[in-house]
Every structure is written in C-alpha cells, then in structure tokens.
Write a protein that holds these residues in place. Structure first.
Motif, mmCIF file in Angstrom:
data_model
loop_
_atom_site.group_PDB
_atom_site.id
_atom_site.type_symbol
_atom_site.label_atom_id
_atom_site.label_comp_id
_atom_site.label_asym_id
_atom_site.label_seq_id
_atom_site.Cartn_x
_atom_site.Cartn_y
_atom_site.Cartn_z
ATOM 1 N N ALA A 197 0.865 -0.975 -0.005
ATOM 2 C CA ALA A 197 -0.023 -0.073 0.033
ATOM 3 C C ALA A 197 0.838 1.229 0.019
ATOM 4 N N SER A 198 1.271 1.850 -1.082
ATOM 5 C CA SER A 198 2.153 2.821 -1.244
ATOM 6 C C SER A 198 1.451 4.004 -0.619
ATOM 7 N N ALA A 199 0.084 4.137 -0.977
ATOM 8 C CA ALA A 199 -0.595 5.114 -0.392
ATOM 9 C C ALA A 199 -0.464 5.519 1.217
ATOM 10 N N ALA A 200 0.140 4.588 1.982
ATOM 11 C CA ALA A 200 0.060 4.567 3.492
ATOM 12 C C ALA A 200 1.648 5.425 3.605
ATOM 13 N N VAL A 201 2.546 5.301 2.605
ATOM 14 C CA VAL A 201 3.729 5.891 2.873
ATOM 15 C C VAL A 201 3.926 7.311 3.564
ATOM 16 N N PRO A 202 3.183 8.214 2.622
ATOM 17 C CA PRO A 202 3.224 9.593 3.271
ATOM 18 C C PRO A 202 2.915 9.578 4.708
ATOM 19 N N ARG A 203 1.948 8.812 5.314
ATOM 20 C CA ARG A 203 1.435 8.908 6.539
ATOM 21 C C ARG A 203 2.632 8.292 7.394
ATOM 22 N N ILE A 204 3.360 7.292 6.912
ATOM 23 C CA ILE A 204 4.561 6.581 7.714
ATOM 24 C C ILE A 204 5.708 7.743 7.648
ATOM 25 N N VAL A 205 5.911 8.448 6.707
ATOM 26 C CA VAL A 205 6.858 9.508 6.581
ATOM 27 C C VAL A 205 6.699 10.708 7.600
ATOM 28 N N ALA A 206 5.361 11.059 7.475
ATOM 29 C CA ALA A 206 4.775 11.974 8.402
ATOM 30 C C ALA A 206 5.035 11.749 9.796
ATOM 31 N N ALA A 207 4.762 10.471 10.207
ATOM 32 C CA ALA A 207 5.063 10.012 11.734
ATOM 33 C C ALA A 207 6.343 9.867 11.946
ATOM 34 N N LEU A 208 7.302 9.423 11.017
ATOM 35 C CA LEU A 208 8.690 9.430 11.181
ATOM 36 C C LEU A 208 9.235 10.607 11.387
ATOM 37 N N ARG A 209 8.733 11.633 10.787
ATOM 38 C CA ARG A 209 9.247 13.051 10.939
ATOM 39 C C ARG A 209 8.949 13.772 12.070
ATOM 40 N N ALA A 210 7.760 13.340 12.476
ATOM 41 C CA ALA A 210 7.116 13.843 13.741
ATOM 42 C C ALA A 210 7.673 13.251 15.080
ATOM 43 N N GLY A 211 8.539 12.297 14.864
ATOM 44 C CA GLY A 211 8.833 11.457 16.095
ATOM 45 C C GLY A 211 7.665 10.484 16.838
ATOM 46 N N ARG A 212 6.841 10.102 15.835
ATOM 47 C CA ARG A 212 5.839 9.432 16.524
ATOM 48 C C ARG A 212 5.990 7.670 16.336
ATOM 49 N N ILE A 213 7.173 7.446 15.477
ATOM 50 C CA ILE A 213 7.397 6.053 15.473
ATOM 51 C C ILE A 213 8.309 5.751 16.559
ATOM 52 N N PRO A 214 8.185 4.480 17.495
ATOM 53 C CA PRO A 214 9.048 4.189 18.325
ATOM 54 C C PRO A 214 10.332 3.697 17.698
ATOM 55 N N ASP A 215 11.427 3.897 18.331
ATOM 56 C CA ASP A 215 12.716 3.317 17.921
ATOM 57 C C ASP A 215 12.911 2.030 17.308
ATOM 58 N N ALA A 216 12.118 1.319 17.908
ATOM 59 C CA ALA A 216 12.129 -0.301 17.570
ATOM 60 C C ALA A 216 11.365 -0.491 16.311
ATOM 61 N N ASP A 217 10.513 0.416 15.896
ATOM 62 C CA ASP A 217 9.894 0.086 14.723
ATOM 63 C C ASP A 217 10.410 1.147 13.547
ATOM 64 N N HIS A 218 11.593 1.719 13.776
ATOM 65 C CA HIS A 218 12.184 2.475 12.575
ATOM 66 C C HIS A 218 12.740 1.460 11.557
ATOM 67 N N PRO A 219 13.376 0.678 11.646
ATOM 68 C CA PRO A 219 13.736 -0.235 10.725
ATOM 69 C C PRO A 219 12.488 -0.602 9.791
ATOM 70 N N ALA A 220 11.327 -0.962 10.257
ATOM 71 C CA ALA A 220 10.191 -1.599 9.594
ATOM 72 C C ALA A 220 9.814 -0.333 8.829
ATOM 73 N N ALA A 221 9.547 0.815 9.375
ATOM 74 C CA ALA A 221 9.200 1.969 8.732
ATOM 75 C C ALA A 221 10.087 2.452 7.598
ATOM 76 N N LEU A 222 11.374 2.327 7.695
ATOM 77 C CA LEU A 222 12.303 2.712 6.653
ATOM 78 C C LEU A 222 12.266 1.833 5.705
ATOM 79 N N ALA A 223 11.907 0.512 5.757
ATOM 80 C CA ALA A 223 11.931 -0.544 5.109
ATOM 81 C C ALA A 223 10.719 -0.479 3.982
ATOM 82 N N ALA A 224 9.812 0.131 4.770
ATOM 83 C CA ALA A 224 8.441 0.143 3.778
ATOM 84 C C ALA A 224 8.629 1.405 2.977
ATOM 85 N N ILE A 225 9.078 2.509 3.534
ATOM 86 C CA ILE A 225 9.318 3.678 2.841
ATOM 87 C C ILE A 225 10.256 3.422 1.563
ATOM 88 N N ALA A 226 11.403 2.927 1.760
ATOM 89 C CA ALA A 226 12.146 2.316 0.614
ATOM 90 C C ALA A 226 11.519 1.503 -0.357
#
Length: 170
Positions: A16-45
């Motif tokens: 679901a590439s449409a979810a990527v902007p939300r993941i990016v926004a959450a990452l930039r806002a610091g709302r993604i826990p450190d433990a979830d950063h690798p999965a978030a970055l993998a989805a973005i990539a």
C-alpha cells in the motif's frame, strides 16, 4: 510500539504505497518508536515515491548507520528498483562511499545500487574494490559487473584493464 508496527506491517504486506506519506509524516514527527524505525524505513524504501525513498538513502549512507542496517535499506531500495523501476530522488553519489565498506553485505548492496542507479562517479571506487585482493571474490565480481553497468568512459576504461592486453582474441 505495537499499534504503529501493525500499520507498517499491513501497508508493506498489501504493498500500500498510499500509506507511505503517513509513515513518513509519523517518522518526521517522532511518533514512530525506535524499535519500529527499521520496519518504517523498509516500507518507505520499498513502496515510496522517489522523493520518499530519499529518506532511506539518507539513513543508509549516514556514517552512524550500522552496516547491517545500511545493507538492508539498500536491499529494499534495490527491490523497489527491480519491481517498480524507480530510483531515489536527488544526488546518489553518497552511495559510492559504501562501496568500500569493510562489511561484505553492505559493500555488495552499494555496488549493486551504483549499477542499478547508474552512478557515473562510482567508477574509481568500483575499480579499487574489484582490484582489492583483500576483498571476497563475490564482492570483487560484483564490482566488475557493476563497472559494466555504469555508463561513462571512466567505467569502460576501468573495465578494459581487466581484459588481456594481447591483440589476439582468445
């Protein structure tokens, strides 16, 4: 970190590439826990637009990023290139530095990225790795292969140095 990791997993599983902007926004806002950063970055990539993929490139090429994480991110970015024919936006020369990584997996992914993304300035680094007897045969072979894929005279000239110099075919 449970809720957000489920969202990232679901977006990735559904591609679901449409979810990527939300993941990016959450990452930039610091709302993604450190433990979830690798999965978030993998989805973005894997699923992001070229501009969004740039975030993963920046993390992968950051000297503070562990080589295993850089290799994983480059692998995700290469998967996106193979599946969707997309290249991260912006200057990609920073990937050249990872070509010489002492970590074979990281170096190999960086070598593959320079070839896939046609990073013309990587010819010298690729040639140096291809010649380095201290490197594994697999890394050296990847560098030679990448020299064949990178456009430009420098890559061609470097590749020709690996050919026998006698005038006879054979």
């Amino acid at each position: 970190g449970g809720r957000f990791s489920r969202i990232v997993y679901a977006a990735t599983a559904a591609e679901a590439s449409a979810a990527v902007p939300r993941i990016v926004a959450a990452l930039r806002a610091g709302r993604i826990p450190d433990a979830d950063h690798p999965a978030a970055l993998a989805a973005i990539a894997r699923l992001g637009s070229p501009a969004e993929m740039r975030i993963a490139v920046n993390v992968a090429t950051d000297p503070a990023t562990p080589p295993v994480q850089a290799a994983a991110l480059l692998g995700n970015l290469l998967e996106a290139h193979r599946r969707r024919r997309v290249i991260p936006a912006g200057e990609l020369a920073a990937v050249e530095k990872l070509v010489a990584s002492p970590d074979d997996a990281c170096a190999t992914r960086a070598i593959e990225a320079t070839a896939a993304w046609q990073v013309v300035g990587a010819a010298d680094e690729l040639s140096a790795v291809a010649r380095a007897e201290s490197r594994s045969p697999a890394v050296r072979a990847a560098a030679i292969s990448a020299l064949g894929a990178v456009p430009g005279d420098a890559a061609r000239d470097a590749l020709l140095t690996f050919c026998p110099s006698s005038g006879e075919p054979g």
